[in-house]
Design a protein around this motif. Structure first.
Motif, PDB file in Angstrom:
ATOM      1  N   PRO A 196       5.089  -2.469  -7.813  1.00 14.33           N
ATOM      2  CA  PRO A 196       5.694  -3.214  -6.698  1.00 14.33           C
ATOM      3  C   PRO A 196       4.749  -4.280  -6.153  1.00 14.33           C
ATOM      4  O   PRO A 196       3.527  -4.123  -6.183  1.00 14.33           O
ATOM      5  CB  PRO A 196       5.953  -2.124  -5.648  1.00 14.33           C
ATOM      6  CG  PRO A 196       5.907  -0.836  -6.387  1.00 14.33           C
ATOM      7  CD  PRO A 196       4.964  -1.034  -7.514  1.00 14.33           C
ATOM      8  N   GLU A 197       5.322  -5.355  -5.653  1.00 16.96           N
ATOM      9  CA  GLU A 197       4.513  -6.402  -5.050  1.00 16.96           C
ATOM     10  C   GLU A 197       3.971  -5.972  -3.693  1.00 16.96           C
ATOM     11  O   GLU A 197       2.863  -6.333  -3.314  1.00 16.96           O
ATOM     12  CB  GLU A 197       5.351  -7.674  -4.901  1.00 16.96           C
ATOM     13  CG  GLU A 197       5.771  -8.305  -6.232  1.00 16.96           C
ATOM     14  CD  GLU A 197       6.537  -9.598  -6.033  1.00 16.96           C
ATOM     15  OE1 GLU A 197       6.670 -10.019  -4.858  1.00 16.96           O
ATOM     16  OE2 GLU A 197       6.980 -10.183  -7.039  1.00 16.96           O
ATOM     17  N   HIS A 198       4.771  -5.173  -2.964  1.00 13.64           N
ATOM     18  CA  HIS A 198       4.350  -4.723  -1.637  1.00 13.64           C
ATOM     19  C   HIS A 198       3.317  -3.603  -1.801  1.00 13.64           C
ATOM     20  O   HIS A 198       3.581  -2.592  -2.417  1.00 13.64           O
ATOM     21  CB  HIS A 198       5.555  -4.210  -0.843  1.00 13.64           C
ATOM     22  CG  HIS A 198       5.314  -4.173   0.635  1.00 13.64           C
ATOM     23  ND1 HIS A 198       4.353  -3.369   1.210  1.00 13.64           N
ATOM     24  CD2 HIS A 198       5.904  -4.847   1.662  1.00 13.64           C
ATOM     25  CE1 HIS A 198       4.366  -3.538   2.517  1.00 13.64           C
ATOM     26  NE2 HIS A 198       5.280  -4.430   2.816  1.00 13.64           N
ATOM     27  N   GLU A 199       2.129  -3.790  -1.221  1.00 12.02           N
ATOM     28  CA  GLU A 199       1.025  -2.864  -1.431  1.00 12.02           C
ATOM     29  C   GLU A 199       1.354  -1.444  -0.977  1.00 12.02           C
ATOM     30  O   GLU A 199       0.948  -0.473  -1.612  1.00 12.02           O
ATOM     31  CB  GLU A 199      -0.231  -3.366  -0.705  1.00 12.02           C
ATOM     32  CG  GLU A 199      -0.843  -4.608  -1.328  1.00 12.02           C
ATOM     33  CD  GLU A 199      -2.125  -5.014  -0.643  1.00 12.02           C
ATOM     34  OE1 GLU A 199      -2.445  -4.403   0.405  1.00 12.02           O
ATOM     35  OE2 GLU A 199      -2.793  -5.928  -1.149  1.00 12.02           O
TER      36      GLU A 199
ATOM     37  N   ARG B  93       2.973   0.864  -3.487  1.00 10.87           N
ATOM     38  CA  ARG B  93       2.305   1.147  -4.750  1.00 10.87           C
ATOM     39  C   ARG B  93       1.872   2.608  -4.914  1.00 10.87           C
ATOM     40  O   ARG B  93       1.886   3.121  -6.030  1.00 10.87           O
ATOM     41  CB  ARG B  93       1.104   0.204  -4.917  1.00 10.87           C
ATOM     42  CG  ARG B  93       1.544  -1.235  -5.146  1.00 10.87           C
ATOM     43  CD  ARG B  93       0.381  -2.194  -5.167  1.00 10.87           C
ATOM     44  NE  ARG B  93       0.853  -3.572  -5.339  1.00 10.87           N
ATOM     45  CZ  ARG B  93       0.078  -4.637  -5.249  1.00 10.87           C
ATOM     46  NH1 ARG B  93      -1.215  -4.495  -4.990  1.00 10.87           N
ATOM     47  NH2 ARG B  93       0.592  -5.842  -5.417  1.00 10.87           N
TER      48      ARG B  93
ATOM     49  N   TRP C  63       4.796   4.362  -6.410  1.00  4.30           N
ATOM     50  CA  TRP C  63       4.927   3.943  -7.802  1.00  4.30           C
ATOM     51  C   TRP C  63       3.896   4.656  -8.668  1.00  4.30           C
ATOM     52  O   TRP C  63       4.206   5.153  -9.760  1.00  4.30           O
ATOM     53  CB  TRP C  63       4.741   2.429  -7.895  1.00  4.30           C
ATOM     54  CG  TRP C  63       4.641   1.901  -9.289  1.00  4.30           C
ATOM     55  CD1 TRP C  63       5.661   1.592 -10.126  1.00  4.30           C
ATOM     56  CD2 TRP C  63       3.438   1.582  -9.999  1.00  4.30           C
ATOM     57  NE1 TRP C  63       5.187   1.122 -11.328  1.00  4.30           N
ATOM     58  CE2 TRP C  63       3.821   1.102 -11.272  1.00  4.30           C
ATOM     59  CE3 TRP C  63       2.084   1.668  -9.687  1.00  4.30           C
ATOM     60  CZ2 TRP C  63       2.885   0.709 -12.222  1.00  4.30           C
ATOM     61  CZ3 TRP C  63       1.152   1.280 -10.627  1.00  4.30           C
ATOM     62  CH2 TRP C  63       1.557   0.803 -11.885  1.00  4.30           C
TER      63      TRP C  63
ATOM     64  N   TRP D  46      -4.834  -1.091  -1.980  1.00  7.12           N
ATOM     65  CA  TRP D  46      -4.768  -1.272  -3.431  1.00  7.12           C
ATOM     66  C   TRP D  46      -6.065  -1.801  -4.027  1.00  7.12           C
ATOM     67  O   TRP D  46      -6.365  -1.579  -5.199  1.00  7.12           O
ATOM     68  CB  TRP D  46      -3.626  -2.225  -3.789  1.00  7.12           C
ATOM     69  CG  TRP D  46      -3.324  -2.152  -5.255  1.00  7.12           C
ATOM     70  CD1 TRP D  46      -3.494  -3.117  -6.185  1.00  7.12           C
ATOM     71  CD2 TRP D  46      -2.800  -1.034  -5.954  1.00  7.12           C
ATOM     72  NE1 TRP D  46      -3.112  -2.670  -7.412  1.00  7.12           N
ATOM     73  CE2 TRP D  46      -2.684  -1.393  -7.300  1.00  7.12           C
ATOM     74  CE3 TRP D  46      -2.429   0.259  -5.565  1.00  7.12           C
ATOM     75  CZ2 TRP D  46      -2.211  -0.528  -8.275  1.00  7.12           C
ATOM     76  CZ3 TRP D  46      -1.947   1.132  -6.527  1.00  7.12           C
ATOM     77  CH2 TRP D  46      -1.847   0.732  -7.862  1.00  7.12           C
TER      78      TRP D  46
ATOM     79  N   SER E 209      -7.547  -0.327  -7.562  1.00  5.99           N
ATOM     80  CA  SER E 209      -7.785  -1.101  -8.770  1.00  5.99           C
ATOM     81  C   SER E 209      -9.156  -0.794  -9.355  1.00  5.99           C
ATOM     82  O   SER E 209      -9.327  -0.687 -10.565  1.00  5.99           O
ATOM     83  CB  SER E 209      -7.666  -2.597  -8.461  1.00  5.99           C
ATOM     84  OG  SER E 209      -6.379  -2.900  -7.995  1.00  5.99           O
TER      85      SER E 209
END
Length: 330
Positions: A117-120, A123, A126, A235, A239
């Motif tokens: 997802p673009e929205h942090e 995530r 997800w 996020w 990462s």
């Protein structure tokens, strides 16, 4: 791939019990002189799966997966019985036996998972789904990283993870907390806020206890501080963590319940995504903020150590595969 929370608590417990029996069966199957035990365990596993398939409470989306497991275990059971038969069996276990559902293939399957997802704040949910899939069928953690299911079920892998027993107690307690939250009626926004607030407060207490139970600098999950201080860097930290592997792990007694509890909790956590969708359509004061807090909690206080455990198991699996390639043919 999506994971729903439509499975009842009773069915979830039966699935966990079946997974534990299945893991024991596979472990016995890999022992050269333990076929009789493997046959008994496979028989029990097949019977449990058959009962699950006949249950009206099993959601259809899960029925296909259960059927796949049933077919694979039944096939392996039949093969073992034939091998040990006095008329046709040789008594020798083949080195590469029939492929089970979590077995590695030469080429990973096509990546059909949903993109990140673009929205942090979405995530962590997800990532819960991605890790869940790697445990149940094998799947892509990212668009380029495929994690086969066998990584989680390799012999002796879980016993080498750090602080397994403390994590099991932690996951059991979190599952109980999440179960209480699930009973909250969505129509009562005040009750939802109170329930989520209680979950976050008690969850942080449990996490601080987990830190105390694993008093080692090898345990590199986040130090206990308030969630609000971390939400902005959610996020960025994830990462970096995915890019790392755990090089050392303190040996602990093996406990198969760790993976089974993770499967149940990661599946249960998808409830948060369903609630977020509900309150996007029916806004209520304070609810979305608390749901965002739960997402941050899942990442920092659960996924942080799960990712590290998975990376260690991936490294261990690759090491064993390299060693197996060097073995002389049989």
């Amino acid at each position: 791939q999506t994971v729903t929370c439509s499975m009842s608590q009773e069915i979830q417990q039966r699935v966990i019990q079946t997974l534990l029996v299945a893991h024991q069966a596979v472990a016995a199957d890999k022992e050269p002189n333990n076929k009789s035990t493997a046959i008994v365990l496979y028989t029990d596993c097949v019977a449990k799966l058959k009962t699950l398939l006949s249950s009206p409470d099993l959601p259809p989306e899960h029925g296909k997966v259960v059927q796949k497991y049933f077919d694979a275990y039944q096939e392996r059971l039949n093969a073992l019985q034939q091998e040990t038969s006095p008329e046709t069996g040789t008594g020798k276990k083949p080195r590469f036996h029939t492929m089970l559902p979590w077995g590695d293939s030469d080429t990973p399957p096509e990546n059909t998972s949903n993109p990140m997802p673009e929205h942090e704040i979405q995530r962590p949910l997800w990532l819960c789904r991605q890790i869940y899939v790697t445990m149940t069928t094998g799947g892509f953690l990212t668009s380029e990283i495929y994690v086969p299911k066998i990584v989680w079920y390799q012999d002796g892998g879980i016993s080498q993870l750090h602080g397994v027993k403390a994590k099991i107690k932690y996951l059991e307690a979190l599952t109980d907390l999440m179960t209480k939250v699930e009973t909250t009626p969505l129509e009562n926004a005040v009750a939802v806020v109170q329930s989520l607030t209680q979950f976050l407060a008690q969850g942080e207490t449990l996490y601080n206890r987990l830190i105390r139970d694993i008093p080692s600098n090898k345990f590199s999950a986040a130090a206990p501080v308030k969630l609000e201080q971390r939400l902005g860097k959610l996020w960025e930290r994830g990462s970096r963590m995915v890019a790392q592997t755990v090089n050392t792990a303190e040996k602990q007694p093996s406990d198969d319940a760790y993976v089974a509890l993770l499967i149940a909790f990661l599946n249960q956590a998808q409830m948060v995504g369903q609630w977020m969708e509900h309150f996007d359509q029916h806004p209520a004061p304070g609810v979305q903020e608390k749901l965002n807090g739960v997402c941050a909690f899942l990442y920092y206080f659960v996924l942080s150590f799960v990712l590290q455990d998975m990376m260690f198991l991936v490294s261990l699996h690759l090491k064993r595969m390299r060693e197996e390639v060097l073995l002389p043919p049989v």
